[in-house]
Each structure stands twice: as C-alpha cells, then as structure tokens.
Design a protein around this motif. Structure first.
Motif, PDB file in Angstrom:
ATOM      1  N   LEU A 171       0.825  -1.200   0.000  1.00 30.48           N
ATOM      2  CA  LEU A 171       0.000   0.000   0.000  1.00 30.48           C
ATOM      3  C   LEU A 171       0.869   1.264   0.000  1.00 30.48           C
ATOM      4  O   LEU A 171       0.577   2.235  -0.707  1.00 30.48           O
ATOM      5  CB  LEU A 171      -0.961   0.007   1.191  1.00 30.48           C
ATOM      6  N   VAL A 172       1.961   1.280   0.763  1.00 33.41           N
ATOM      7  CA  VAL A 172       2.859   2.439   0.789  1.00 33.41           C
ATOM      8  C   VAL A 172       3.500   2.600  -0.590  1.00 33.41           C
ATOM      9  O   VAL A 172       3.599   3.715  -1.137  1.00 33.41           O
ATOM     10  CB  VAL A 172       3.934   2.268   1.902  1.00 33.41           C
ATOM     11  N   LEU A 173       3.964   1.466  -1.112  1.00 32.75           N
ATOM     12  CA  LEU A 173       4.564   1.510  -2.453  1.00 32.75           C
ATOM     13  C   LEU A 173       3.533   1.967  -3.487  1.00 32.75           C
ATOM     14  O   LEU A 173       3.852   2.785  -4.379  1.00 32.75           O
ATOM     15  CB  LEU A 173       5.129   0.139  -2.814  1.00 32.75           C
ATOM     16  N   LEU A 174       2.299   1.504  -3.374  1.00 30.46           N
ATOM     17  CA  LEU A 174       1.228   1.916  -4.282  1.00 30.46           C
ATOM     18  C   LEU A 174       0.956   3.411  -4.119  1.00 30.46           C
ATOM     19  O   LEU A 174       0.788   4.141  -5.108  1.00 30.46           O
ATOM     20  CB  LEU A 174      -0.038   1.093  -4.009  1.00 30.46           C
ATOM     21  N   GLY A 175       0.928   3.940  -2.915  1.00 34.81           N
ATOM     22  CA  GLY A 175       0.714   5.373  -2.666  1.00 34.81           C
ATOM     23  C   GLY A 175       1.848   6.218  -3.243  1.00 34.81           C
ATOM     24  O   GLY A 175       1.629   7.272  -3.848  1.00 34.81           O
ATOM     25  N   LEU A 176       3.092   5.747  -2.985  1.00 36.90           N
ATOM     26  CA  LEU A 176       4.238   6.472  -3.526  1.00 36.90           C
ATOM     27  C   LEU A 176       4.239   6.471  -5.059  1.00 36.90           C
ATOM     28  O   LEU A 176       4.530   7.495  -5.691  1.00 36.90           O
ATOM     29  CB  LEU A 176       5.544   5.876  -2.986  1.00 36.90           C
ATOM     30  N   LEU A 177       3.968   5.340  -5.620  1.00 36.06           N
ATOM     31  CA  LEU A 177       3.894   5.258  -7.082  1.00 36.06           C
ATOM     32  C   LEU A 177       2.776   6.139  -7.619  1.00 36.06           C
ATOM     33  O   LEU A 177       2.948   6.803  -8.641  1.00 36.06           O
ATOM     34  CB  LEU A 177       3.685   3.813  -7.537  1.00 36.06           C
ATOM     35  N   ALA A 178       1.619   6.144  -6.946  1.00 35.71           N
ATOM     36  CA  ALA A 178       0.501   6.965  -7.394  1.00 35.71           C
ATOM     37  C   ALA A 178       0.870   8.441  -7.316  1.00 35.71           C
ATOM     38  O   ALA A 178       0.555   9.219  -8.207  1.00 35.71           O
ATOM     39  CB  ALA A 178      -0.740   6.672  -6.560  1.00 35.71           C
ATOM     40  N   LYS A 179       1.558   8.848  -6.236  1.00 35.62           N
ATOM     41  CA  LYS A 179       1.891  10.243  -6.060  1.00 35.62           C
ATOM     42  C   LYS A 179       3.042  10.671  -6.962  1.00 35.62           C
ATOM     43  O   LYS A 179       2.981  11.719  -7.590  1.00 35.62           O
ATOM     44  CB  LYS A 179       2.247  10.500  -4.595  1.00 35.62           C
ATOM     45  N   PHE A 180       4.072   9.904  -7.051  1.00 34.39           N
ATOM     46  CA  PHE A 180       5.277  10.331  -7.762  1.00 34.39           C
ATOM     47  C   PHE A 180       5.427   9.762  -9.167  1.00 34.39           C
ATOM     48  O   PHE A 180       6.161  10.324  -9.964  1.00 34.39           O
ATOM     49  CB  PHE A 180       6.520   9.970  -6.934  1.00 34.39           C
ATOM     50  N   ALA A 181       4.766   8.671  -9.478  1.00 32.10           N
ATOM     51  CA  ALA A 181       4.963   8.065 -10.800  1.00 32.10           C
ATOM     52  C   ALA A 181       3.708   8.146 -11.660  1.00 32.10           C
ATOM     53  O   ALA A 181       3.776   8.595 -12.809  1.00 32.10           O
ATOM     54  CB  ALA A 181       5.414   6.625 -10.651  1.00 32.10           C
ATOM     55  N   TRP A 182       2.569   7.710 -11.128  1.00 29.27           N
ATOM     56  CA  TRP A 182       1.353   7.636 -11.943  1.00 29.27           C
ATOM     57  C   TRP A 182       0.848   9.027 -12.338  1.00 29.27           C
ATOM     58  O   TRP A 182       0.518   9.245 -13.513  1.00 29.27           O
ATOM     59  CB  TRP A 182       0.233   6.868 -11.214  1.00 29.27           C
ATOM     60  N   ARG A 183       0.754   9.951 -11.413  1.00 27.18           N
ATOM     61  CA  ARG A 183       0.238  11.276 -11.740  1.00 27.18           C
ATOM     62  C   ARG A 183       1.129  11.977 -12.778  1.00 27.18           C
ATOM     63  O   ARG A 183       0.615  12.471 -13.774  1.00 27.18           O
ATOM     64  CB  ARG A 183       0.103  12.112 -10.481  1.00 27.18           C
ATOM     65  N   PRO A 184       2.444  12.040 -12.586  1.00 31.54           N
ATOM     66  CA  PRO A 184       3.266  12.664 -13.634  1.00 31.54           C
ATOM     67  C   PRO A 184       3.190  11.902 -14.952  1.00 31.54           C
ATOM     68  O   PRO A 184       3.185  12.510 -16.028  1.00 31.54           O
ATOM     69  CB  PRO A 184       4.684  12.624 -13.065  1.00 31.54           C
ATOM     70  N   LEU A 185       3.122  10.577 -14.859  1.00 33.03           N
ATOM     71  CA  LEU A 185       3.015   9.771 -16.072  1.00 33.03           C
ATOM     72  C   LEU A 185       1.689  10.038 -16.775  1.00 33.03           C
ATOM     73  O   LEU A 185       1.655  10.228 -18.012  1.00 33.03           O
ATOM     74  CB  LEU A 185       3.162   8.287 -15.728  1.00 33.03           C
ATOM     75  N   LEU A 186       0.595  10.121 -16.028  1.00 28.56           N
ATOM     76  CA  LEU A 186      -0.719  10.420 -16.615  1.00 28.56           C
ATOM     77  C   LEU A 186      -0.740  11.853 -17.178  1.00 28.56           C
ATOM     78  O   LEU A 186      -1.292  12.094 -18.254  1.00 28.56           O
ATOM     79  CB  LEU A 186      -1.826  10.248 -15.581  1.00 28.56           C
ATOM     80  N   LYS A 187      -0.114  12.809 -16.432  1.00 23.04           N
ATOM     81  CA  LYS A 187      -0.064  14.178 -16.933  1.00 23.04           C
ATOM     82  C   LYS A 187       0.740  14.248 -18.236  1.00 23.04           C
ATOM     83  O   LYS A 187       0.364  14.933 -19.184  1.00 23.04           O
ATOM     84  CB  LYS A 187       0.542  15.119 -15.893  1.00 23.04           C
ATOM     85  N   ALA A 188       1.843  13.525 -18.282  1.00 24.98           N
ATOM     86  CA  ALA A 188       2.668  13.507 -19.501  1.00 24.98           C
ATOM     87  C   ALA A 188       1.897  12.890 -20.656  1.00 24.98           C
ATOM     88  O   ALA A 188       1.936  13.384 -21.798  1.00 24.98           O
ATOM     89  CB  ALA A 188       3.973  12.751 -19.253  1.00 24.98           C
ATOM     90  N   LEU A 189       1.161  11.826 -20.370  1.00 27.00           N
ATOM     91  CA  LEU A 189       0.341  11.186 -21.423  1.00 27.00           C
ATOM     92  C   LEU A 189      -0.777  12.116 -21.893  1.00 27.00           C
ATOM     93  O   LEU A 189      -1.054  12.217 -23.090  1.00 27.00           O
ATOM     94  CB  LEU A 189      -0.237   9.858 -20.913  1.00 27.00           C
ATOM     95  N   GLU A 190      -1.428  12.799 -20.935  1.00 29.87           N
ATOM     96  CA  GLU A 190      -2.487  13.743 -21.317  1.00 29.87           C
ATOM     97  C   GLU A 190      -1.913  14.911 -22.127  1.00 29.87           C
ATOM     98  O   GLU A 190      -2.506  15.354 -23.106  1.00 29.87           O
ATOM     99  CB  GLU A 190      -3.199  14.269 -20.068  1.00 29.87           C
ATOM    100  N   SER A 191      -0.750  15.406 -21.694  1.00 27.18           N
ATOM    101  CA  SER A 191      -0.101  16.490 -22.439  1.00 27.18           C
ATOM    102  C   SER A 191       0.265  16.031 -23.848  1.00 27.18           C
ATOM    103  O   SER A 191       0.062  16.750 -24.833  1.00 27.18           O
ATOM    104  CB  SER A 191       1.145  16.939 -21.670  1.00 27.18           C
ATOM    105  N   ARG A 192       0.814  14.840 -23.924  1.00 25.99           N
ATOM    106  CA  ARG A 192       1.175  14.277 -25.246  1.00 25.99           C
ATOM    107  C   ARG A 192      -0.072  14.103 -26.107  1.00 25.99           C
ATOM    108  O   ARG A 192      -0.070  14.428 -27.293  1.00 25.99           O
ATOM    109  CB  ARG A 192       1.893  12.941 -25.029  1.00 25.99           C
ATOM    110  N   GLN A 193      -1.148  13.608 -25.494  1.00 21.42           N
ATOM    111  CA  GLN A 193      -2.408  13.417 -26.223  1.00 21.42           C
ATOM    112  C   GLN A 193      -2.951  14.768 -26.709  1.00 21.42           C
ATOM    113  O   GLN A 193      -3.405  14.895 -27.855  1.00 21.42           O
ATOM    114  CB  GLN A 193      -3.419  12.708 -25.313  1.00 21.42           C
ATOM    115  N   GLU A 194      -2.877  15.808 -25.863  1.00 23.78           N
ATOM    116  CA  GLU A 194      -3.347  17.148 -26.248  1.00 23.78           C
ATOM    117  C   GLU A 194      -2.491  17.713 -27.387  1.00 23.78           C
ATOM    118  O   GLU A 194      -2.999  18.323 -28.329  1.00 23.78           O
ATOM    119  CB  GLU A 194      -3.314  18.076 -25.034  1.00 23.78           C
TER     120      GLU A 194
END
Length: 167
Positions: A21-44
């Motif tokens: 759960l800690v690893l999932l939280g850290l990944l969600a905060k530091f990896a998934w959100r920037p990764l999703l933002k980068a994907l959304e930016s790329r898509q835009e």
C-alpha cells in the motif's frame, strides 16, 4: 514436513500488505500522476497537431481553389485584352484607310478644280485670240468692200455677240 516458507505468517502478511500500500501510494503520487499528466499532455499535443494539420489542409485547398480562380480570371482578362487590342487595331486601320480616302478625294477635287480653272483660262485665251483674229480679218475685209456705216454696225454686232457668248 512443515516447511516454514509455505506456512502463512500473519505478521509477514500484514507487513507485505502495508509495504504494498505504501509503495502503491508512492507510485501513485510520484509516478502515476506525472506519467498520466505527460500522457495527457502528449495526447493534447497530438490532438492540436491533428487540428492544425486539418486547418492547414483546408487552407491549402482554399488557396488552391483561389489560385485556380485567379488563373481563370487572368486568362479571361488576357483574352479580353487581346480581343480589345485586335478591335482597336482594326478600328485604327479603318480610320487610317478612311483618312487616306478623304485625302485622296481632296487631292482629286483640287486637281479637278485646277483643271477646270486652267480649262476656263485656256478657253478664254482661245476666245480672245479668235476674237482678235476675227476682228483683224474682218477689218481687212471690211476696208475693201464695206462703207463706214456698215463697219460701225458690224463692230457693234460683234461686240454684242462677244458679250452674249461670255455670259
């Protein structure tokens, strides 16, 4: 045969879940959100590029149609200029021919007038010479055979005839 690796340990089980759960939280905060933002930016960016490409294609088609229309209009204008130039050249040629005809007719009229004047002058000169010659011949003939009264009468008649012939 009790293998300790196969036996479930509740403490290990809880620590594994907490770590996950800690690893999932850290990944969600530091990896998934920037990764999703980068994907959304790329898509835009891709969507904007596609929109710009469509706009550029539509503008290119419009420019192509506009250039085709301008070329057609230029051809029509050029044809009109050629037709007008030909018409102007024909008109100028006709005017020159008409002017040349008028000048030729004027020269002919002047020549005819000059011929008439010279003809009248020659006829008058011939009449004058004929009258002088007739008077001379008549006077020689009259001196021999006619009396003075007949001579005066003949002169008056001759003068009257000359005046009548001039009129």
């Amino acid at each position: 045969m009790n293998n300790p690796l196969v036996q479930p340990d509740p403490g290990l089980f809880i620590w594994t879940i907490i770590t996950f759960l800690v690893l999932l939280g850290l990944l969600a905060k530091f990896a998934w959100r920037p990764l999703l933002k980068a994907l959304e930016s790329r898509q835009e960016t891709i969507r904007r590029s596609l929109d710009d490409a469509d706009k550029a294609r539509i503008e290119l088609e419009r420019l192509h149609e506009e250039s085709a229309r301008i070329i057609r209009q230029a051809r029509v204008d050029a044809e009109a200029i050629v037709v007008k130039t030909r018409a102007d050249a024909d008109k100028l040629g006709e005017e020159l021919r008409h002017k040349a005809r008028e000048e030729a007719e004027g020269i002919i009229r002047n020549a005819e007038r000059q011929i008439q004047i010279e003809t009248r002058r020659a006829v008058q000169e011939i009449r004058k010479e004929a009258v002088d010659l007739s008077v001379t011949i008549a006077s020689k003939l009259l001196e021999r055979h006619v009396s003075k009264e007949d001579n005066a009468r003949l002169i008056d008649e001759t003068l009257k005839q000359i005046e009548n012939s001039k009129v």
